[in-house]
Design a protein around this motif. Sequence first.
Motif, PDB file in Angstrom:
ATOM      1  N   PHE A  27       0.829  -1.204   0.000  1.00 18.11           N
ATOM      2  CA  PHE A  27       0.000   0.000   0.000  1.00 18.11           C
ATOM      3  C   PHE A  27       0.866   1.257   0.000  1.00 18.11           C
ATOM      4  O   PHE A  27       1.874   1.320   0.688  1.00 18.11           O
ATOM      5  CB  PHE A  27      -0.914   0.020   1.233  1.00 18.11           C
ATOM      6  N   ALA A 118      -6.997  -5.162  -2.143  1.00 24.00           N
ATOM      7  CA  ALA A 118      -6.042  -4.047  -2.062  1.00 24.00           C
ATOM      8  C   ALA A 118      -6.517  -2.865  -2.911  1.00 24.00           C
ATOM      9  O   ALA A 118      -6.436  -1.712  -2.479  1.00 24.00           O
ATOM     10  CB  ALA A 118      -4.655  -4.504  -2.497  1.00 24.00           C
ATOM     11  N   ARG A 119      -7.026  -3.144  -4.128  1.00 26.13           N
ATOM     12  CA  ARG A 119      -7.527  -2.060  -4.989  1.00 26.13           C
ATOM     13  C   ARG A 119      -8.725  -1.354  -4.353  1.00 26.13           C
ATOM     14  O   ARG A 119      -8.831  -0.133  -4.387  1.00 26.13           O
ATOM     15  CB  ARG A 119      -7.912  -2.615  -6.371  1.00 26.13           C
ATOM     16  N   ASP A 122      -7.420   0.762  -1.426  1.00 28.24           N
ATOM     17  CA  ASP A 122      -6.743   1.947  -1.956  1.00 28.24           C
ATOM     18  C   ASP A 122      -7.758   3.002  -2.418  1.00 28.24           C
ATOM     19  O   ASP A 122      -7.620   4.185  -2.114  1.00 28.24           O
ATOM     20  CB  ASP A 122      -5.826   1.570  -3.128  1.00 28.24           C
ATOM     21  N   LEU A 126      -8.046   6.657  -0.616  1.00 29.63           N
ATOM     22  CA  LEU A 126      -7.623   7.795  -1.429  1.00 29.63           C
ATOM     23  C   LEU A 126      -8.728   8.829  -1.604  1.00 29.63           C
ATOM     24  O   LEU A 126      -8.453   9.974  -1.958  1.00 29.63           O
ATOM     25  CB  LEU A 126      -7.109   7.315  -2.788  1.00 29.63           C
TER      26      LEU A 126
END
Length: 200
Positions: A27, A118-119, A122, A126
């Motif tokens: 990350f 993970a995507r 993120d 963000l």
Amino acid sequence: MYKILLVDRCYFTRTGLESWLNQTDFFPAAFLVTALNNLMLAKEHIIQWQPDLIVADLFGFKHDLHHIEQFSSLLAACGKENRLILLQSGEDAALADYCAQYPLQASLLKTAPLETLARVIDAAVLERPAREMPQIAAPLLTRQEEKVLSLWMEGRSNQSIASKMCINRKTVYTYKRNIRMKLGMDNRFTPFLSLPESVN
């Protein structure tokens, strides 16, 4: 620094995800992670600790007494300031329909590849500005208090809790008093009271 709250009944999932989230290779952002196995405690953490992201497996709690009240209480505590990702251990159409009433970042099964998770994480973090590193990152309850609360929620007596934790019965009483003060409980029966039903 982003704060992430993991809510999962499974010890191995909590520790595994916590370890995985703390690996900076995966990350771009740094995370401060807290993992819990109690819905009531999770709700209080959301309100007081204000995590940026909550990753929860509600499916694991669906057979609990008063689970709908606990789900609604937890989901209502999630607001505009944080994102919720459901990482479910199973599929249930009624639970999915219920959760669809609340704003979710994503809903995945635990069988989803880590790259996909993970995507999603993120994308969720963000969307929020990073918080400054807290001077003190203390959990709401101590580890011992969390253990006492979990056993208490199972309906165990003070003597049973004391025996299980190898502590004095008076110490259990002190832990319970501290838990009630920290969580703002009015009386010793508060953890077992269901929320009032909403009138539609």
